[in-house]
Motif scaffolding. Structure first.
Motif, PDB file in Angstrom:
ATOM      1  N   GLY A  45       0.801  -1.219   0.000  1.00  0.00           N
ATOM      2  CA  GLY A  45       0.000   0.000   0.000  1.00  0.00           C
ATOM      3  C   GLY A  45       0.832   1.266   0.000  1.00  0.00           C
ATOM      4  N   THR A  46       1.974   1.243   0.693  1.00  0.00           N
ATOM      5  CA  THR A  46       2.822   2.445   0.746  1.00  0.00           C
ATOM      6  C   THR A  46       3.373   2.793  -0.638  1.00  0.00           C
ATOM      7  N   LEU A  47       3.751   1.764  -1.414  1.00  0.00           N
ATOM      8  CA  LEU A  47       4.262   2.035  -2.762  1.00  0.00           C
ATOM      9  C   LEU A  47       3.157   2.619  -3.641  1.00  0.00           C
ATOM     10  N   CYS A  48       1.942   2.094  -3.531  1.00  0.00           N
ATOM     11  CA  CYS A  48       0.824   2.615  -4.321  1.00  0.00           C
ATOM     12  C   CYS A  48       0.590   4.094  -4.019  1.00  0.00           C
ATOM     13  N   ALA A  49       0.585   4.442  -2.725  1.00  0.00           N
ATOM     14  CA  ALA A  49       0.375   5.843  -2.332  1.00  0.00           C
ATOM     15  C   ALA A  49       1.492   6.733  -2.861  1.00  0.00           C
ATOM     16  N   ARG A  50       2.731   6.235  -2.821  1.00  0.00           N
ATOM     17  CA  ARG A  50       3.855   7.028  -3.326  1.00  0.00           C
ATOM     18  C   ARG A  50       3.782   7.216  -4.836  1.00  0.00           C
ATOM     19  N   LEU A  51       3.351   6.180  -5.550  1.00  0.00           N
ATOM     20  CA  LEU A  51       3.220   6.303  -7.000  1.00  0.00           C
ATOM     21  C   LEU A  51       2.154   7.322  -7.383  1.00  0.00           C
ATOM     22  N   VAL A  52       1.032   7.331  -6.666  1.00  0.00           N
ATOM     23  CA  VAL A  52      -0.027   8.312  -6.936  1.00  0.00           C
ATOM     24  C   VAL A  52       0.474   9.725  -6.635  1.00  0.00           C
ATOM     25  N   ALA A  53       1.102   9.898  -5.481  1.00  0.00           N
ATOM     26  CA  ALA A  53       1.614  11.225  -5.110  1.00  0.00           C
ATOM     27  C   ALA A  53       2.676  11.694  -6.096  1.00  0.00           C
ATOM     28  N   ALA A  54       3.572  10.791  -6.494  1.00  0.00           N
ATOM     29  CA  ALA A  54       4.623  11.158  -7.449  1.00  0.00           C
ATOM     30  C   ALA A  54       4.033  11.542  -8.799  1.00  0.00           C
ATOM     31  N   SER A  55       2.975  10.854  -9.231  1.00  0.00           N
ATOM     32  CA  SER A  55       2.332  11.181 -10.507  1.00  0.00           C
ATOM     33  C   SER A  55       1.782  12.600 -10.491  1.00  0.00           C
ATOM     34  N   VAL A  56       1.084  12.957  -9.406  1.00  0.00           N
ATOM     35  CA  VAL A  56       0.480  14.290  -9.312  1.00  0.00           C
ATOM     36  C   VAL A  56       1.556  15.364  -9.189  1.00  0.00           C
ATOM     37  N   VAL A  57       2.544  15.137  -8.315  1.00  0.00           N
ATOM     38  CA  VAL A  57       3.589  16.144  -8.089  1.00  0.00           C
ATOM     39  C   VAL A  57       4.411  16.352  -9.357  1.00  0.00           C
ATOM     40  N   LEU A  58       4.818  15.264 -10.014  1.00  0.00           N
ATOM     41  CA  LEU A  58       5.630  15.389 -11.230  1.00  0.00           C
ATOM     42  C   LEU A  58       4.834  16.063 -12.345  1.00  0.00           C
ATOM     43  N   GLY A  59       3.563  15.686 -12.500  1.00  0.00           N
ATOM     44  CA  GLY A  59       2.738  16.312 -13.520  1.00  0.00           C
ATOM     45  C   GLY A  59       2.597  17.810 -13.307  1.00  0.00           C
ATOM     46  N   LEU A  60       2.342  18.228 -12.062  1.00  0.00           N
ATOM     47  CA  LEU A  60       2.177  19.655 -11.776  1.00  0.00           C
ATOM     48  C   LEU A  60       3.497  20.410 -11.891  1.00  0.00           C
ATOM     49  N   CYS A  61       4.596  19.803 -11.471  1.00  0.00           N
ATOM     50  CA  CYS A  61       5.896  20.473 -11.593  1.00  0.00           C
ATOM     51  C   CYS A  61       6.227  20.747 -13.057  1.00  0.00           C
ATOM     52  N   LEU A  62       6.046  19.738 -13.912  1.00  0.00           N
ATOM     53  CA  LEU A  62       6.314  19.925 -15.337  1.00  0.00           C
ATOM     54  C   LEU A  62       5.404  20.994 -15.934  1.00  0.00           C
ATOM     55  N   SER A  63       4.124  20.979 -15.552  1.00  0.00           N
ATOM     56  CA  SER A  63       3.173  21.911 -16.161  1.00  0.00           C
ATOM     57  C   SER A  63       3.391  23.344 -15.696  1.00  0.00           C
ATOM     58  N   PHE A  64       3.737  23.542 -14.422  1.00  0.00           N
ATOM     59  CA  PHE A  64       3.969  24.904 -13.937  1.00  0.00           C
ATOM     60  C   PHE A  64       5.223  25.500 -14.584  1.00  0.00           C
ATOM     61  N   GLN A  65       6.260  24.685 -14.765  1.00  0.00           N
ATOM     62  CA  GLN A  65       7.441  25.171 -15.473  1.00  0.00           C
ATOM     63  C   GLN A  65       7.113  25.493 -16.921  1.00  0.00           C
ATOM     64  N   LEU A  66       6.295  24.654 -17.539  1.00  0.00           N
ATOM     65  CA  LEU A  66       5.900  24.879 -18.927  1.00  0.00           C
ATOM     66  C   LEU A  66       5.081  26.155 -19.064  1.00  0.00           C
ATOM     67  N   ALA A  67       4.098  26.357 -18.169  1.00  0.00           N
ATOM     68  CA  ALA A  67       3.263  27.567 -18.226  1.00  0.00           C
ATOM     69  C   ALA A  67       4.106  28.822 -18.010  1.00  0.00           C
TER      70      ALA A  67
END
Length: 314
Positions: free
Chosen positions: A138-160
Motif C-alpha cells: 500500500g505504501t508504494l501505491c500511495a507514493r506512485l499516486v503522489a509522485a504522478s500528481v507532483v511530477l505532472g504539476l511540476c512539469l506543467s507549472f514550469q511549462l506555463a
C-alpha cells in the motif's frame, strides 16, 4: 501586477465558440450532460472503492485515484468552457489562462503517469502473482499516486511559466475553447524554437516515457499469458487488461497527436476536436469501460446506490 513584460490582467479572447444562439445552446446542453456524467460516474467509482472492503487492493486504489485526477483536470477547463458558451465576451486574463493551462496540463500529465502505474500493477499481478503483495504494498501505491500528481504539476507549472514569459502579438485571439499549449504558442511573436523544444521535452517526459513503460509492461503480460496452460486463465487475464489498454490507447493517442509535434503543424479545427475527445470523451468513457467490464465494480456501485438511494426498511 506584471508577469515578464505583460500585465497579469491582459486579456485573451477565445474564438472557437459558435456565434449563433442555437448552436451555443446545443453545445451548452451537450457539454453539460457529458460533464455531469463524468462527475457522477467518477464519484461513484471513488465512493464504491472506499465503501467496499474487498476493493481495497492496489488495482482499485489506482482506479479511484485516476477518477479523482480526471475530476480535477476536467474541472480545470469545463466549467469555464460552459460559462463562455453562454456569455457574449469570451475572454480570460493572462493569469487565468496560465493557471488554467498549468492545472489542465499538470493533472492531464498525472493521468498519463497513473495509467503507467496501473500497467505496472497489472504486470506485477499477472507475471508475479505469488510475490504480488510484496511488489505492490500500500505504501508504494500511495507514493506512485503522489509522485504522478507532483511530477505532472511540476512539469506543467514550469511549462506555463516558460510559455507566458514570451512576447505575445497584439491580436490575442485563441483559436480554441480553453488555454492549451499549441493555440497559445501560435500567439507568440518572437522566434520560439527553443521554447517549442522545451514543450516537446515536457510532453515527452509526461507522454512518451510512461507510454514506453506501459508498452513494456503489456509485452511482458502478453508473453506470460500466452504461456498460461489453460484457455480460461488466458481469457481472464486478457479481460482484466483490455479495459485499461483501451483507455491507454485513446488517452495517449490524443495527447501524442496534440503535444508531440511542432506548433507549425497546428490545425485549429482538427486539434479542437481531438482536444475535446481527451477533455470530455476519455473521462466519460472511463467509468463505463471500467465498470461495464468489471462485475466487482458493478456490484459495488449497485450496493452503494441501494444503500443511499432506496428507502431503508425499519
Amino acid at each position: 501586477m506584471s508577469w515578464g513584460n505583460h500585465s497579469v490582467w491582459m486579456e485573451f479572447v477565445f474564438l472557437a465558440y459558435p456565434s449563433r444562439s442555437e448552436p451555443r445552446a446545443l453545445a451548452f446542453l451537450g457539454a453539460s450532460l457529458v460533464y455531469t456524467w463524468v462527475i457522477i460516474g467518477n464519484v461513484l467509482i471513488m465512493v464504491a472503492i472506499q465503501a467496499e472492503a474487498r476493493l481495497h487492493t492496489p488495482m482499485y486504489y489506482f482506479l479511484g485515484s485516476l477518477s479523482g485526477v480526471e475530476i480535477g483536470y476536467t474541472a480545470a477547463v469545463v466549467p469555464h468552457l460552459l460559462v463562455n458558451t453562454l456569455r457574449a465576451e469570451k475572454t480570460i486574463t493572462l493569469l487565468g489562462c496560465a493557471t488554467q493551462m498549468a492545472f489542465f496540463i499538470g493533472l492531464g500529465g498525472a493521468d498519463c503517469l497513473l495509467l503507467a502505474s496501473m500497467a505496472y500493477d497489472r504486470h506485477a499481478a499477472i507475471c508475479h502473482p505469488l510475490r504480488y503483495p510484496l511488489i505492490m504494498p500500500g505504501t508504494l501505491c500511495a507514493r506512485l499516486v503522489a509522485a504522478s500528481v507532483v511530477l505532472g504539476l511540476c512539469l506543467s507549472f514550469q511549462l506555463a511559466a516558460s510559455v507566458f514569459s514570451l512576447p505575445f502579438c497584439p491580436a490575442r485571439g485563441i483559436q480554441h475553447f480553453y488555454c492549451d499549449v499549441p493555440p497559445v504558442m501560435r500567439l507568440v511573436c518572437a522566434q520560439s524554437h527553443r521554447h517549442e523544444q522545451s514543450v516537446l521535452v515536457a510532453a515527452t517526459l509526461a507522454i512518451a516515457g510512461p507510454f514506453l513503460l506501459i508498452a513494456a509492461s503489456y509485452a511482458s503480460i502478453a508473453a506470460a499469458v500466452l504461456r498460461a496452460p489453460s484457455a480460461a486463465g488466458r481469457r481472464r487475464a486478457f479481460s482484466t487488461c483490455s479495459s485499461h489498454l483501451a483507455v491507454v490507447l485513446l488517452q495517449y493517442g490524443c495527447c501524442a497527436f496534440v503535444y508531440l509535434r511542432p506548433t507549425s503543424s497546428y490545425r485549429p479545427e482538427q486539434d479542437r476536436f481531438v482536444s475535446l475527445v481527451y477533455t470530455l470523451g476519455t473521462p466519460l468513457l472511463n467509468p463505463l469501460v471500467y465498470t461495464l467490464r468489471n462485475s466487482e465494480m458493478k456490484g459495488a456501485i449497485a450496493r452503494v446506490l441501494t444503500r443511499n438511494c432506496l428507502p431503508q426498511k425499519s
